[in-house]
Write an enzyme that holds these catalytic residues in place. Structure first.
Site, PDB file in Angstrom:
ATOM      1  CB  ALA A  47      -0.912   0.001   1.211  1.00  0.00           C
ATOM      2  CE  LYS A  75      -3.403   3.579   2.201  1.00  0.00           C
ATOM      3  NZ  LYS A  75      -1.989   3.522   2.637  1.00  0.00           N
ATOM      4  CE1 TYR A 454      -5.693  13.741   5.850  1.00  0.00           C
ATOM      5  CE2 TYR A 454      -4.221  15.403   4.969  1.00  0.00           C
ATOM      6  CZ  TYR A 454      -4.781  14.140   4.904  1.00  0.00           C
ATOM      7  OH  TYR A 454      -4.423  13.282   3.895  1.00  0.00           O
TER       8      TYR A 454
END
Length: 512
Positions: A47, A75, A454
């Site tokens: 990933a 993803k 974030y």
């Protein structure tokens, strides 16, 4: 002038390096890559970060061409399961928080949000797309987020301005093969042979590597892509390795490839599921899932970990082979020594959580190009490279430790230990601050490490590590604009879920 580069080791790190250097410098340098046919690769499905698109665009490679050849999938983020309580989950998406009247939507959620609707569902569109298994692209290939599509050209991580909404899952071995073909078309020389000896001169600089059947391979610059073995930088040059096991206990993994019973049941996210002595990844590829259990052998044996993994994802399928992996967690004190640069696992690794392995490779390659030496071998260039690589790895280390410290799990010896284990310098202060307010760009780890504020807030809030109260200033502001933005997030999410094809449906349209 530096005219020749010898890369020792193939795999994802070696071939990413070879292809990028050749794309950057073309005929100005000769690149030779030597890899053994006998060395097994770690890659069991990877990933990535959304920023990996800079790498492929730099090479001029089109997603619709390379992704199907590498078993790839999309993803949109990471789904964390059971990190707070059994049965609970939340998403860490590739989506920046919106800002209303000077405050992030996360701030407004703490003040106004319906606590029956989790933070990630209230503040992000991506969570709804993940829940519905949606593709980020329409069937005509257009991206759901307007204004972000199109190629980036020769841009790097430093030019990342907007947050691209997705990354990739792919078979790492297939990506290495694809890039090998690409690199050799550009003129990279591939030598399939075993390196028997690394020769240095009186200064400690590498002069050549001796192979079993191809003789001596000489070069000006050597790149160590030999994985955890670190044949050049550690075994030959003796660079000191700094272990992170004092703060990150996981040191092993067991991986398993599992065919999906329903190929169409394909998720557009990585899943990280908390387990008794670590966590389990699920990476959906086009025709199968990659699964793995990352754990600490202080708390569970390899045999017990394998049994727990098989029971979770492939009960009754004892015929499926597993790959047991010993992980070296930490980084070299310096990743560039004399005329040798370590890239990939030979440089450093923090464990697979948050999918940073490919990111570290990409970042190191870009920094090598930016700091590429000449015959003077300016030590300031080397020092700057080492500082930036170290900062990136150390920042990710700190971010990962936050996952374990902020998690609400304390039901096994492993998770109890996670609460009392040491923390990197500065993290305790950040966690203390996060009890009073959300973190911002000035209060997270201060150097580039791939994660924005974030992300830190998404993890803290998702794991249940909330400030004791919302920002007091919001009580003096009219909430109308914030309430309208919450409604807009929901409406846009509903619209996109209705309009977008499933992840599998779109990928099937380009896998022809």
């Amino acid at each position: 002038m530096i005219r020749s580069v010898v890369i020792v080791g193939g795999g994802t790190a070696g071939w990413m390096t070879a292809s990028y250097l050749k794309a950057a410098f073309a005929h100005q340098i000769d690149v030779t890559l030597v890899e053994s046919a006998q060395v097994s690769r770690i890659g069991v499905g990877e990933a990535t970060f959304s920023t990996v698109r800079h790498f492929f665009d730099y090479l001029g490679l089109d997603e619709a061409d390379w992704l199907p050849k590498c078993g790839g999938g999309y993803k949109l983020g990471i789904r964390f399961e059971n990190w707070s309580k059994p049965g609970e989950h939340f998403y860490h998406p590739f989506e920046r928080l919106r800002v209303v009247d000077g405050f992030s939507l996360a701030d407004w959620w703490l003040e106004l949000g319906d606590r029956d609707v989790p933070f990630d569902r209230s503040c992000f569109i991506t969570s709804a797309l993940c829940e519905a298994n949606r593709s980020p692209r329409m069937l005509d290939g257009s991206l759901f987020a307007s204004g972000l599509d199109g190629t980036l050209g020769r841009s790097t991580l430093a030019e990342q301005r907007a947050q691209f909404p997705y990354a990739y899952h792919f078979d790492a071995d297939e990506v290495a093969r694809y890039l090998a073909d690409y690199a050799m078309r550009l003129g990279v020389k591939r030598v399939v042979d075993n390196v028997q000896h690394v020769q240095t001169d009186a200064r400690g600089w590498i002069t050549h590597v001796r192979t079993e059947g191809s003789g001596d391979l000489s070069g000006d610059l050597f790149v160590d892509c030999t994985g955890f073995r670190s044949l050049l930088i550690n075994q030959t040059l003796g660079m000191k390795f700094q272990s992170f096991t004092d703060v990150l206990p996981n040191n092993r993994a067991v991986a398993l490839r599992v065919p999906r019973e329903e190929a169409t049941d394909m998720s557009p996210y990585t899943t990280a599921t908390a387990m008794n002595a670590g966590w389990m990844w699920t990476i959906p590829l086009f025709q199968r899932n990659g699964n793995g259990y990352v754990y600490s052998d202080e708390f569970i044996s390899p045999e017990e970990a394998e049994a727990e993994l098989r029971n979770a994802v492939a009960p009754g399928r004892d015929d499926l082979p597993v790959n047991h992996i010993r992980m070296r967690i930490g980084r070299n004190e310096n990743s560039w020594v004399n005329n040798c640069v370590a890239i990939g696992l030979s440089s450093g690794f923090v464990e697979p959580l948050e999918s940073t392995g490919i990111f570290f490779i990409q970042h190191a390659i870009e920094q090598l190009v930016k700091h590429f030496p000449d015959e003077r071998w300016d030590p300031k260039q080397t020092e700057a490279y080492n500082t930036r690589v170290a900062h990136a790895i150390d920042g990710v280390k700190e971010f990962l430790v936050l996952h374990y410290k902020a998690a609400q799990r304390d039901d096994t010896p492993y998770w109890k230990e996670a609460k009392v284990r040491e923390m990197p310098h500065g993290l305790a202060e950040k966690l203390d601050l996060a009890e009073s307010r959300l973190l911002d760009e000035e209060t997270i780890y201060p150097y580039f490490h791939g994660f924005e504020s974030y992300s830190w807030n998404a993890m803290n809030l998702g794991l249940g590590h909330l400030p004791k109260q919302a920002t007091p200033a919001l009580k003096h502001l009219d909430p109308a604009n914030a309430l309208a933005e919450f409604a807009r997030v929901k409406a846009e999410a509903d619209e996109m879920v209705a309009a977008l094809p499933s992840c599998f449906e779109y990928l099937a349209s380009i896998n022809k």
